[in-house]
Design an enzyme around this catalytic site. Structure first.
Site: not given
Length: 491
Positions: A182, A158, A78
């Site tokens: 998330s 997210s 990420k």
């Protein structure tokens, strides 16, 4: 090649150990898959040269019998995790082409254990979002589609890039972060497994901060076992992070397949919401029945302060975000937009560098921390947080081992469908997940079924502090009963 990318981490680990294929072959297969799936917009930076160099180095180690627990396994990272000499932007214009001269603790532990980096994954800007539509690199597309429809769906946020890439077989697993859901919400939207560890279990050092008392790193993987394998490498004490807890890291994989007989599973009545889709309700009942069939005992519990969790979260998280994001001023690194004075330069830089959602949350946070409103909002939200934590503690004190809830109030929705006129509509996606962050507890989302349109739905299990092993054992029961499902390839 397809066979190489469709394996789980556990299967690939065995294949590499048996010399059935090399890490380089495995890495090349994934790099080809990434290239063919750019329509998903899951990766914001591909690092093929670095990946191949890492794979070759690991192959040499494996040949000498020196590979670590993740030797040769290709992962996606990420874009919130700092990666040394590799661009890290938090998917925000304000960081520009920032290249960190250091490595986050979590990723350094993955490389220590032999993993290979395929590239950086898309996420909501500064991790603020529930659909991966706020990224400066554009929205991520979910590899799942409604039956008979070509509508592009969101993968959740997210950590949408992480979930989309794992579901589409572009990487064997991915790092993710969870501030209010998330990891678990995108995992539920994509039929992957997502683990939000206990606060303090994984180091936050080198991860771009959103809300420091809520953020926690964790894995997204294709199976419960894979998530356990990744979690063991990601977890551990780090003196560089003052909130990191000094506890031995258990062998999480050993919990897979352990009997759940006699465990008490709490079913919270407050999670039965008005207007909750019948499919979600049905799945929840089914999940409870699977655990009961495996020997667990179901008990109804009450978490009375649940209804205050979302409003309290949307005071605490923006307050911490406004404090954390004050460092992006255009002076030291990242984007710089000139002005006639230093104040104007700050204004210009932030106006151009931050997206709408980030600006909205920074402004909310600055407001609730301001002199006249601190007691009325922020202090009160922190008191509510203590009550939410106590609700869970009371249940665990009565012998409850874990709590079963839905992971999301619905299946994935279309890109651009929610939150346009009313941001609160988007915030409601976190309704089942934020309590876990507010209380600092571990949670896991496991794929458990599909809705009428063929889209995946997940169930969430919430555990006692530092008892992720119980969640892996229970998650495996749900996974075995539900079976595994993958999206039909269209990209």
């Amino acid at each position: 090649m397809t066979d190489l990318i469709s394996m789980t981490i556990a299967e690939a680990r065995n294949g590499l150990a048996n010399k059935s294929f090399t890490s380089l072959e495995l890495t090349d297969a994934h790099l080809a898959a990434i290239e063919a799936a750019r329509a998903l917009n899951a990766f914001v930076l591909e690092t093929p040269d670095k990946a191949r160099a890492m794979a070759r180095a690991i192959d040499a180690k494996i040949a000498k019998g020196e590979g670590g627990p993740l030797a040769g396994i290709p992962l996606g990272i990420k874009d919130l995790f700092a990666t040394k000499d590799v661009r890290t932007t938090a998917c925000s214009k304000i960081l520009g082409n920032f290249v960190p001269p250091y490595e986050s603790t979590v990723t350094s532990q993955l490389w220590r254990d032999g993993a290979v980096m395929l590239g950086k994954l898309n996420n909501d800007e500064f991790a603020m979002g529930s659909s991966n539509e706020t990224s400066c690199f554009g929205p991520v597309v979910n590899p799942w589609r409604r039956e008979g429809s070509n509508t592009a769906l969101v993968p959740g946020g997210s950590s949408g890039g992480s979930a989309s890439a794992v579901a589409a077989l572009l990487c064997m697993g991915a790092t993710a972060t969870d501030t209010g859901g998330s990891i678990r919400q995108p995992a539920a939207f994509t039929a992957t497994v997502g683990v939000k560890p206990t606060y303090g279990r994984c180091s936050r050092w080198g991860i771009v901060a959103f809300a420091s008392s809520l953020d926690q790193a964790g894995p997204i993987a294709r199976s419960t076992r894979d998530a356990a394998i990744l979690m063991r490498s990601m977890a551990g004490h780090d003196p560089k992070d003052t909130t990191s807890v000094d506890r031995a890291v258990p062998d999480y994989e050993a919990a897979i397949g352990k009997s759940v007989k006699g465990m008490k599973i709490g079913i919270p009545k407050e999670y039965r919401l008005d207007g909750m889709p019948a499919e979600v309700e049905k799945l929840w009942t089914e999940g409870a029945a699977w655990l009961k069939a495996a020997g667990a005992e179901l008990v109804e519990i009450s978490l009375p302060h649940t209804k205050y969790a979302l409003p309290a979260y949307y005071i605490v998280a923006p307050a911490e975000a406004s404090s954390n994001l004050a460092r992006y001023d255009g002076v030291r690194y990242g984007l710089r937009v000139p002005g006639r004075s230093i104040g104007e330069m700050y204004e210009n830089t932030r106006a151009e560098g931050f997206g709408d959602e980030v600006r909205r949350r920074v402004m909310i946070g600055t407001y609730v921390l301001s002199a006249g409103y601190y007691d009325a909002y922020y202090l009160r939200a922190q008191k509510v947080r203590t009550l939410i934590k106590k609700d869970f503690e009371d249940c665990f004190a009565k012998g409850v081992n874990a709590i079963l809830t839905p992971a999301t109030p619905s299946a994935a929705f279309g890109v651009g469908e929610k939150g346009g006129a009313d941001p609160v509509e988007m915030y409601l996606n976190d309704i089942f997940t934020v309590t876990v962050n507010m209380a600092g507890l571990p949670g896991i989302a496991v794929p458990a079924g599909k809705d009428a349109q063929g889209l995946p739905l997940g169930l969430q299990l919430i555990g006692r502090p530092f008892d992720e092993e119980t969640l892996f054992s229970l998650g495996e029961v749900v996974e075995q009963a539900a079976g595994r499902f993958t999206p039909a390839r269209w990209w």
